[in-house]
Design a protein around this motif. Structure first.
Motif, short mmCIF file in Angstrom:
data_model
loop_
_atom_site.label_atom_id
_atom_site.label_comp_id
_atom_site.label_asym_id
_atom_site.label_seq_id
_atom_site.Cartn_x
_atom_site.Cartn_y
_atom_site.Cartn_z
N GLU A 14 0.82 -1.21 0.00
CA GLU A 14 0.00 0.00 0.00
C GLU A 14 0.86 1.26 0.00
OE1 GLU A 14 -3.28 0.34 -0.52
OE2 GLU A 14 -3.31 -1.82 -0.79
N ASP A 15 2.07 1.19 0.57
CA ASP A 15 2.96 2.34 0.58
C ASP A 15 3.39 2.73 -0.83
OD1 ASP A 15 2.84 2.49 3.31
OD2 ASP A 15 4.69 1.35 3.62
N TYR A 16 3.36 1.76 -1.74
CA TYR A 16 3.75 2.01 -3.13
C TYR A 16 2.82 3.05 -3.77
CZ TYR A 16 5.69 0.66 -7.68
OH TYR A 16 6.33 0.66 -8.89
N PHE A 17 1.58 3.11 -3.29
CA PHE A 17 0.57 4.01 -3.85
C PHE A 17 0.33 5.25 -2.99
CE2 PHE A 17 -0.31 -0.19 -5.45
CZ PHE A 17 -0.45 0.04 -6.80
N LYS A 18 0.77 5.20 -1.75
CA LYS A 18 0.52 6.30 -0.81
C LYS A 18 1.10 7.61 -1.34
CE LYS A 18 0.78 5.58 3.66
NZ LYS A 18 1.40 5.28 4.95
N ASN A 19 0.31 8.65 -1.29
CA ASN A 19 0.75 9.99 -1.68
C ASN A 19 1.25 10.07 -3.12
OD1 ASN A 19 0.19 10.97 0.93
ND2 ASN A 19 2.16 10.19 1.63
N ARG B 160 -3.88 2.52 -10.80
CA ARG B 160 -4.48 1.41 -10.05
C ARG B 160 -6.01 1.41 -10.21
NH1 ARG B 160 -3.95 0.77 -3.51
NH2 ARG B 160 -3.85 -1.50 -3.48
N GLU B 161 -6.63 2.56 -9.99
CA GLU B 161 -8.09 2.66 -10.08
C GLU B 161 -8.59 2.34 -11.49
OE1 GLU B 161 -8.82 6.61 -8.71
OE2 GLU B 161 -8.16 6.15 -6.67
N THR B 162 -7.87 2.80 -12.50
CA THR B 162 -8.30 2.56 -13.88
C THR B 162 -8.20 1.09 -14.24
OG1 THR B 162 -7.60 4.80 -14.47
CG2 THR B 162 -7.95 3.25 -16.28
N VAL B 163 -7.12 0.44 -13.84
CA VAL B 163 -7.00 -1.00 -14.08
C VAL B 163 -8.15 -1.73 -13.42
CG1 VAL B 163 -5.64 -3.08 -13.58
CG2 VAL B 163 -4.50 -1.01 -14.38
N LYS B 164 -8.48 -1.37 -12.19
CA LYS B 164 -9.57 -2.02 -11.46
C LYS B 164 -10.93 -1.77 -12.13
CE LYS B 164 -7.64 -4.04 -7.92
NZ LYS B 164 -7.83 -5.45 -7.66
N LEU B 165 -11.10 -0.61 -12.76
CA LEU B 165 -12.34 -0.35 -13.49
C LEU B 165 -12.45 -1.23 -14.73
CD1 LEU B 165 -12.66 3.53 -13.31
CD2 LEU B 165 -14.22 1.86 -12.31
N PRO C 240 3.71 -5.72 -7.36
CA PRO C 240 4.26 -4.47 -7.89
C PRO C 240 3.75 -4.17 -9.31
CG PRO C 240 5.95 -5.68 -6.77
CD PRO C 240 4.74 -6.56 -6.82
N ALA C 241 3.10 -5.15 -9.89
CA ALA C 241 2.41 -4.96 -11.17
C ALA C 241 0.99 -5.44 -10.96
CB ALA C 241 3.09 -5.78 -12.27
N LEU C 242 0.16 -5.25 -11.95
CA LEU C 242 -1.21 -5.75 -11.87
C LEU C 242 -1.35 -6.88 -12.86
CD1 LEU C 242 -1.63 -2.27 -11.49
CD2 LEU C 242 -3.46 -3.46 -10.33
#
Length: 102
Positions: free
Chosen positions: A4-9, A17-22, A31-33
């Motif tokens: 989660e720290d990889y995405f923090k701030n 991340r959000e677009t891939v999940k959509l 570290p990848a999706l």
């Protein structure tokens, strides 16, 4: 570093991340999706840009349009930090859909 720290701030990494999940809600996160063992997209914040690392054949097959907007190498798309949110979402969606189909 926790995952989660990889995405923090990091606004751009969160947009990726959000677009891939959509596009593909079942994407597995490391570290990848991923979808199963197939990488959908790698993304990493660099000093001067956001690095997007699709499969090389994505860049090969889309090089003309990509190179109009981004600096690209064989395996990297360098996205400037001032990219518009909708443009980043469009690019990430296009890459994920490509990788789901190949």
């Amino acid at each position: 570093m926790e995952f989660e720290d990889y995405f923090k701030n990091d606004e751009l990494m969160n947009i990726v991340r959000e677009t891939v999940k959509l596009v593909f809600p079942e994407a597995q996160e490391l570290p990848a999706l991923f979808k199963d063992k197939n990488v959908l997209i790698y993304a990493s914040s660099q000093k001067k840009h956001l690095g997007i690392y699709p499969k090389p054949n994505f860049i090969e097959n889309n090089s003309a349009s990509l190179k109009e907007q981004y600096e690209c190498s064989k395996g990297t798309i360098k996205v400037p930090y001032d990219v518009e949110t909708n443009e980043l979402k469009r690019l990430v969606s296009e890459i994920v859909k490509w990788n789901l189909g190949h």
